[in-house]
Design an enzyme around this catalytic site. Structure first.
Site, PDB file in Angstrom:
ATOM      1  CG  ASP A 121     -30.783  48.071  -8.054  1.00 24.05           C
ATOM      2  OD1 ASP A 121     -29.681  47.513  -8.044  1.00 24.05           O
ATOM      3  OD2 ASP A 121     -31.271  48.633  -7.065  1.00 24.05           O
ATOM      4  CG  HIS A 169     -32.028  44.704  -6.422  1.00 29.55           C
ATOM      5  ND1 HIS A 169     -31.578  45.711  -5.601  1.00 29.55           N
ATOM      6  CD2 HIS A 169     -33.376  44.796  -6.431  1.00 29.55           C
ATOM      7  CE1 HIS A 169     -32.616  46.391  -5.144  1.00 29.55           C
ATOM      8  NE2 HIS A 169     -33.715  45.863  -5.630  1.00 29.55           N
ATOM      9  CG  MET A 210     -23.730  48.705   0.262  1.00 30.47           C
ATOM     10  SD  MET A 210     -25.205  47.965  -0.474  1.00 30.47           S
ATOM     11  CE  MET A 210     -26.449  49.077   0.188  1.00 30.47           C
ATOM     12  NE  ARG A 211     -19.006  56.365  -3.650  1.00 40.14           N
ATOM     13  CZ  ARG A 211     -18.001  57.177  -3.870  1.00 40.14           C
ATOM     14  NH1 ARG A 211     -16.879  56.717  -4.361  1.00 40.14           N
ATOM     15  NH2 ARG A 211     -18.096  58.457  -3.595  1.00 40.14           N
ATOM     16  CG  LEU A 270     -19.783  50.964  -9.700  1.00 40.68           C
ATOM     17  CD1 LEU A 270     -19.953  49.536 -10.202  1.00 40.68           C
ATOM     18  CD2 LEU A 270     -18.353  51.212  -9.241  1.00 40.68           C
ATOM     19  CG  ASN A 281     -25.888  44.475  -8.326  1.00 39.53           C
ATOM     20  OD1 ASN A 281     -25.227  44.260  -7.302  1.00 39.53           O
ATOM     21  ND2 ASN A 281     -27.028  45.146  -8.295  1.00 39.53           N
ATOM     22  N   GLY A 290     -20.590  40.526   3.216  1.00 37.75           N
ATOM     23  CA  GLY A 290     -19.993  39.601   2.255  1.00 37.75           C
ATOM     24  C   GLY A 290     -20.573  38.198   2.242  1.00 37.75           C
ATOM     25  CB  SER A 291     -23.711  36.584   3.294  1.00 41.69           C
ATOM     26  OG  SER A 291     -24.754  37.236   2.627  1.00 41.69           O
ATOM     27  CG  ASN A 292     -25.157  37.515  -2.037  1.00 39.44           C
ATOM     28  OD1 ASN A 292     -25.748  36.572  -2.562  1.00 39.44           O
ATOM     29  ND2 ASN A 292     -25.793  38.439  -1.326  1.00 39.44           N
TER      30      ASN A 292
HETATM   31  C1  GRF Z   1     -27.664  41.504  -0.480  1.00 37.67           C
HETATM   32  O1  GRF Z   1     -28.991  41.450  -0.052  1.00 37.67           O
HETATM   33  C2  GRF Z   1     -27.590  41.874  -1.935  1.00 37.67           C
HETATM   34  O2  GRF Z   1     -28.667  41.393  -2.685  1.00 37.67           O
HETATM   35  C3  GRF Z   1     -27.613  43.369  -1.896  1.00 37.67           C
HETATM   36  O3  GRF Z   1     -26.873  43.728  -0.762  1.00 37.67           O
HETATM   37  C4  GRF Z   1     -26.906  42.655   0.176  1.00 37.67           C
HETATM   38  C5  GRF Z   1     -25.485  42.297   0.450  1.00 37.67           C
HETATM   39  O4  GRF Z   1     -25.355  41.321   1.449  1.00 37.67           O
HETATM   40  N1  GRF Z   1     -27.112  43.923  -3.135  1.00 37.67           N
HETATM   41  P1  GRF Z   1     -23.995  40.530   1.593  1.00 37.67           P
HETATM   42  O5  GRF Z   1     -22.891  41.560   1.820  1.00 37.67           O
HETATM   43  O6  GRF Z   1     -23.761  39.737   0.350  1.00 37.67           O
HETATM   44  O7  GRF Z   1     -24.184  39.654   2.801  1.00 37.67           O
END
Ligand code: GRF
Length: 235
Positions: A147, A111, A92-93, A95, A109, A14-16
Site C-alpha cells: 500500500d 486500498h 489479498m496476498r 506479491l 491497486n 469481487g465488487s471492484n
Molecule cells: C476493497 O475494499 C478493496 O479496497 C480492498 O479489498 C476490498 C475488496 O473488495 N483492497 P471487493 O473484492 O472488490 O469487493
C-alpha cells in the site's frame, strides 16, 4: 483507439472487479478486461466474471511450494493473456519483489483509505478509532512495499455521526466502485504514468465533464472534493 488489455487479480467477493468489468463493457472505455485470475478457488468474484463472459482462472496458493513459484505462475498466465495492465481488486496476498518490479508502472491497486494513512488491513476500524472525520480510498501504482506506491486518484467520504465499521466501509465501497474505473481510465489513456517513483499526470482538459462527480479528485485541474460541504455534515 486501441484498448489496453487488462487483467484483474482477485481473492474474494469481487465488487471492484465487477465495477471495472461494467465500465469496460463500454467499447469506448480505454481498457478491455481480458481475464480474471484468483488465488482462491472459492472466490465469489469468479462466478460473477464468468457470468459476464470474462475468462477466469484459478492459480491457487496451495498448489505451489513457494511464494516465488506462485507469482511466477501468475506472471505466466498474465503473459499468456497478453496483459498490458494488471489491476489488483481485493487481491489479498503481498506479491514478491521480482514480480512487482517486472510489472511496475503497469500494475495498480485499490486500498480503502486515504493513503498514506491506514495501510494494511482493518483500515475502517482504525480510522474510526483515530476519530477521523474524513476517510476514503486510493488507487495507486503497486511497488514492493504494501500500500505504498505512488497515488493515482483518491476519493474522500465523510465519517458520519454514529458510523460503525459496516456503515463506513459500505460508504467507502461505493466510492471505490466509482474511483477505480476512473483511475484505470487515467492509466489506460496514459494520463497517469509512473515516472521516477512518482505519478506524472498530463493530458487533462477541464471540459466540465464531471465523471467522478463530487467525491473523487482524480483531476489535477479541479477541486472536486467539496470541503465546505464535508464540514457541514461532519460535527
Ligand atoms: C476493497 O475494499 C478493496 O479496497 C480492498 O479489498 C476490498 C475488496 O473488495 N483492497 P471487493 O473484492 O472488490 O469487493
Amino acid at each position: 483507439m486501441t484498448r489496453k488489455r487488462t487483467v484483474l487479480l482477485i481473492s474474494g467477493r469481487g465488487s471492484n472487479m465487477t465495477a471495472l468489468i461494467a465500465a469496460a463493457a463500454d467499447p469506448t472505455y480505454p481498457a478491455e478486461i481480458v481475464g480474471v485470475i484468483s488465488d482462491k478457488a472459492d472466490a465469489a468474484g469468479l462466478g460473477i466474471a464468468a457470468a459476464r463472459g470474462v475468462p477466469v482462472q484459478v492459480v491457487a496458493r496451495g498448489d505451489f511450494a513457494s511464494k516465488e513459484a506462485h507469482d511466477a505462475a501468475i506472471d505466466k498466465a498474465l503473459t499468456k493473456l497478453g496483459a498490458e495492465i494488471v489491476a489488483l481488486a481485493g487481491y489479498m496476498r503481498l506479491l514478491t519483489t521480482p514480480f512487482v518490479e517486472k510489472w511496475q508502472g503497469r500494475m495498480i491497486n485499490i486500498h480503502p483509505a486515504l493513503l498514506p494513512l491506514f495501510k494494511g488491513l482493518d483500515s475502517h476500524k482504525r480510522a474510526l478509532e483515530a476519530g477521523m472525520r474524513v476517510h476514503g480510498c486510493t488507487v495507486h501504482f503497486v511497488t514492493p512495499e504494501m500500500d505504498d506506491g505512488p497515488i493515482i486518484a483518491q476519493a474522500a467520504v465523510p465519517v458520519m455521526l454514529g458510523d460503525d465499521e459496516a456503515a463506513l466501509s459500505a460508504r467507502i465501497l461505493k466510492a471505490e466502485h466509482r474511483l477505480y474505473p476512473t483511475a484505470l481510465r487515467l492509466v489506460a489513456e496514459g494520463k497517469a504514468r509512473m515516472e521516477n517513483g512518482r505519478v506524472a499526470l498530463s493530458g487533462f482538459v477541464d471540459n466540465g465533464d464531471n465523471a467522478a462527480a463530487a467525491i473523487a479528485a482524480p483531476s489535477p485541474l479541479r477541486d472536486e472534493v467539496d470541503l465546505e460541504q464535508l464540514a457541514r455534515i461532519t460535527p
